[in-house]
Design a protein around this motif. Structure first.
Motif, PDB file in Angstrom:
ATOM      1  N   ILE A  51       0.858  -1.177   0.000  1.00 21.78           N
ATOM      2  CA  ILE A  51       0.000   0.000   0.000  1.00 21.78           C
ATOM      3  C   ILE A  51       0.895   1.227   0.000  1.00 21.78           C
ATOM      4  N   THR A  52       0.563   2.182  -0.849  1.00 26.92           N
ATOM      5  CA  THR A  52       1.353   3.404  -0.924  1.00 26.92           C
ATOM      6  C   THR A  52       0.856   4.420   0.106  1.00 26.92           C
ATOM      7  N   SER A  53       1.607   5.500   0.255  1.00 26.08           N
ATOM      8  CA  SER A  53       1.172   6.558   1.161  1.00 26.08           C
ATOM      9  C   SER A  53      -0.128   7.198   0.683  1.00 26.08           C
ATOM     10  N   GLY A  54      -0.414   7.055  -0.597  1.00 28.10           N
ATOM     11  CA  GLY A  54      -1.665   7.555  -1.145  1.00 28.10           C
ATOM     12  C   GLY A  54      -2.804   6.557  -1.091  1.00 28.10           C
ATOM     13  N   GLN A  55      -2.583   5.422  -0.411  1.00 25.55           N
ATOM     14  CA  GLN A  55      -3.599   4.394  -0.163  1.00 25.55           C
ATOM     15  C   GLN A  55      -3.883   3.496  -1.381  1.00 25.55           C
ATOM     16  N   SER A  56      -3.016   3.497  -2.372  1.00 31.21           N
ATOM     17  CA  SER A  56      -3.175   2.562  -3.482  1.00 31.21           C
ATOM     18  C   SER A  56      -2.635   1.197  -3.064  1.00 31.21           C
ATOM     19  N   THR A  57      -3.393   0.163  -3.357  1.00 34.20           N
ATOM     20  CA  THR A  57      -3.010  -1.178  -2.926  1.00 34.20           C
ATOM     21  C   THR A  57      -2.724  -2.093  -4.119  1.00 34.20           C
ATOM     22  N   ASN A  58      -1.954  -3.122  -3.823  1.00 36.92           N
ATOM     23  CA  ASN A  58      -1.612  -4.131  -4.811  1.00 36.92           C
ATOM     24  C   ASN A  58      -1.503  -5.460  -4.073  1.00 36.92           C
ATOM     25  N   TYR A  59      -2.050  -6.526  -4.659  1.00 34.82           N
ATOM     26  CA  TYR A  59      -2.062  -7.824  -4.001  1.00 34.82           C
ATOM     27  C   TYR A  59      -1.575  -8.921  -4.942  1.00 34.82           C
ATOM     28  N   VAL A  60      -1.013  -9.948  -4.349  1.00 31.86           N
ATOM     29  CA  VAL A  60      -0.706 -11.145  -5.131  1.00 31.86           C
ATOM     30  C   VAL A  60      -2.039 -11.812  -5.473  1.00 31.86           C
ATOM     31  N   ASP A  61      -2.093 -12.470  -6.614  1.00 30.86           N
ATOM     32  CA  ASP A  61      -3.364 -13.008  -7.105  1.00 30.86           C
ATOM     33  C   ASP A  61      -4.017 -13.963  -6.103  1.00 30.86           C
ATOM     34  N   SER A  62      -3.211 -14.723  -5.390  1.00 29.82           N
ATOM     35  CA  SER A  62      -3.756 -15.768  -4.519  1.00 29.82           C
ATOM     36  C   SER A  62      -4.538 -15.218  -3.324  1.00 29.82           C
ATOM     37  N   VAL A  63      -4.389 -13.937  -3.013  1.00 27.68           N
ATOM     38  CA  VAL A  63      -5.100 -13.371  -1.861  1.00 27.68           C
ATOM     39  C   VAL A  63      -6.135 -12.320  -2.263  1.00 27.68           C
ATOM     40  N   LYS A  64      -6.193 -11.992  -3.529  1.00 31.17           N
ATOM     41  CA  LYS A  64      -7.151 -10.977  -3.977  1.00 31.17           C
ATOM     42  C   LYS A  64      -8.580 -11.379  -3.621  1.00 31.17           C
ATOM     43  N   GLY A  65      -9.311 -10.425  -3.075  1.00 32.52           N
ATOM     44  CA  GLY A  65     -10.687 -10.686  -2.679  1.00 32.52           C
ATOM     45  C   GLY A  65     -10.817 -11.281  -1.282  1.00 32.52           C
ATOM     46  N   ARG A  66      -9.704 -11.702  -0.694  1.00 32.17           N
ATOM     47  CA  ARG A  66      -9.738 -12.288   0.652  1.00 32.17           C
ATOM     48  C   ARG A  66      -8.987 -11.435   1.669  1.00 32.17           C
ATOM     49  N   PHE A  67      -7.887 -10.843   1.241  1.00 29.50           N
ATOM     50  CA  PHE A  67      -7.048 -10.042   2.140  1.00 29.50           C
ATOM     51  C   PHE A  67      -7.208  -8.561   1.811  1.00 29.50           C
ATOM     52  N   THR A  68      -7.123  -7.739   2.849  1.00 27.68           N
ATOM     53  CA  THR A  68      -7.199  -6.290   2.673  1.00 27.68           C
ATOM     54  C   THR A  68      -6.105  -5.618   3.484  1.00 27.68           C
ATOM     55  N   ILE A  69      -5.328  -4.776   2.812  1.00 28.23           N
ATOM     56  CA  ILE A  69      -4.293  -3.996   3.489  1.00 28.23           C
ATOM     57  C   ILE A  69      -4.815  -2.578   3.684  1.00 28.23           C
ATOM     58  N   SER A  70      -4.595  -2.065   4.882  1.00 29.37           N
ATOM     59  CA  SER A  70      -4.957  -0.676   5.160  1.00 29.37           C
ATOM     60  C   SER A  70      -3.802  -0.003   5.896  1.00 29.37           C
ATOM     61  N   ARG A  71      -3.876   1.309   5.949  1.00 30.86           N
ATOM     62  CA  ARG A  71      -2.735   2.057   6.475  1.00 30.86           C
ATOM     63  C   ARG A  71      -3.226   3.339   7.123  1.00 30.86           C
ATOM     64  N   ASP A  72      -2.573   3.695   8.220  1.00 34.32           N
ATOM     65  CA  ASP A  72      -2.817   4.971   8.883  1.00 34.32           C
ATOM     66  C   ASP A  72      -1.509   5.748   8.851  1.00 34.32           C
ATOM     67  N   ASN A  73      -1.432   6.728   7.981  1.00 31.10           N
ATOM     68  CA  ASN A  73      -0.177   7.465   7.821  1.00 31.10           C
ATOM     69  C   ASN A  73       0.187   8.239   9.093  1.00 31.10           C
ATOM     70  N   GLY A  74      -0.802   8.783   9.756  1.00 30.80           N
ATOM     71  CA  GLY A  74      -0.525   9.553  10.966  1.00 30.80           C
ATOM     72  C   GLY A  74       0.032   8.687  12.086  1.00 30.80           C
ATOM     73  N   GLN A  75      -0.503   7.485  12.224  1.00 31.68           N
ATOM     74  CA  GLN A  75      -0.052   6.569  13.268  1.00 31.68           C
ATOM     75  C   GLN A  75       1.128   5.703  12.829  1.00 31.68           C
ATOM     76  N   LYS A  76       1.483   5.773  11.543  1.00 30.04           N
ATOM     77  CA  LYS A  76       2.584   4.975  10.984  1.00 30.04           C
ATOM     78  C   LYS A  76       2.317   3.477  11.180  1.00 30.04           C
ATOM     79  N   THR A  77       1.106   3.089  10.865  1.00 26.33           N
ATOM     80  CA  THR A  77       0.733   1.681  11.006  1.00 26.33           C
ATOM     81  C   THR A  77       0.206   1.121   9.688  1.00 26.33           C
ATOM     82  N   VAL A  78       0.363  -0.164   9.537  1.00 31.76           N
ATOM     83  CA  VAL A  78      -0.206  -0.887   8.400  1.00 31.76           C
ATOM     84  C   VAL A  78      -0.850  -2.154   8.954  1.00 31.76           C
ATOM     85  N   SER A  79      -1.988  -2.508   8.391  1.00 29.44           N
ATOM     86  CA  SER A  79      -2.731  -3.660   8.866  1.00 29.44           C
ATOM     87  C   SER A  79      -3.042  -4.594   7.709  1.00 29.44           C
TER      88      SER A  79
END
Length: 121
Positions: A51-79
């Motif tokens: 996930i970029t700082s602009g919230q654009s995401t990219n996934y490997v095909d095997s997890v698409k539709g099942r996994f979700t990456i999110s990010r909080d830039n202020g807290q410097k966290t990624v989930s």
């Protein structure tokens, strides 16, 4: 010194869900890409998604539709929210961040310590 500390993971039955979190700490000027990798037993490390700082995401095909990456830039966290888990998702999951430390003109790659995710059939 920059550190990435992960939390979450554990054991879950197939079809279940788990969430991983990762927090960056230290003297950080900026963080570019953040993401997750995994290493299954006997296999090479594999990119799960980014996930970029602009919230654009990219996934490997095997997890698409099942996994979700999110990010909080202020807290410097990624989930990483993992749904519909399958036994083949069993691996050690590593948090990743491309960080420019305070006072540095360069960007460096940092990794978390890894957290085990085990999916039982």
């Amino acid at each position: 010194q920059v550190q990435l500390v992960e939390s979450g993971g554990g054991l879950v039955q197939a079809g279940g869900s788990l969430a991983l979190s990762c927090a960056a700490s230290g003297r950080i000027s900026s963080i570019d890409i953040m993401g997750w990798y995994r290493r299954a037993p006997g296999k090479q490390r594999e990119l799960v998604g980014t996930i970029t700082s602009g919230q654009s995401t990219n996934y490997v095909d095997s997890v698409k539709g099942r996994f979700t990456i999110s990010r909080d830039n202020g807290q410097k966290t990624v989930s990483l929210q993992m749904n519909s888990l399958a036994p083949e998702d069993t691996a050690v999951y590593y948090c990743y961040a491309a960080v420019r430390p305070a006072g540095s003109r360069r960007q460096y790659d940092y990794w978390g310590q890894g957290t085990q995710v085990t999916v039982s059939s």
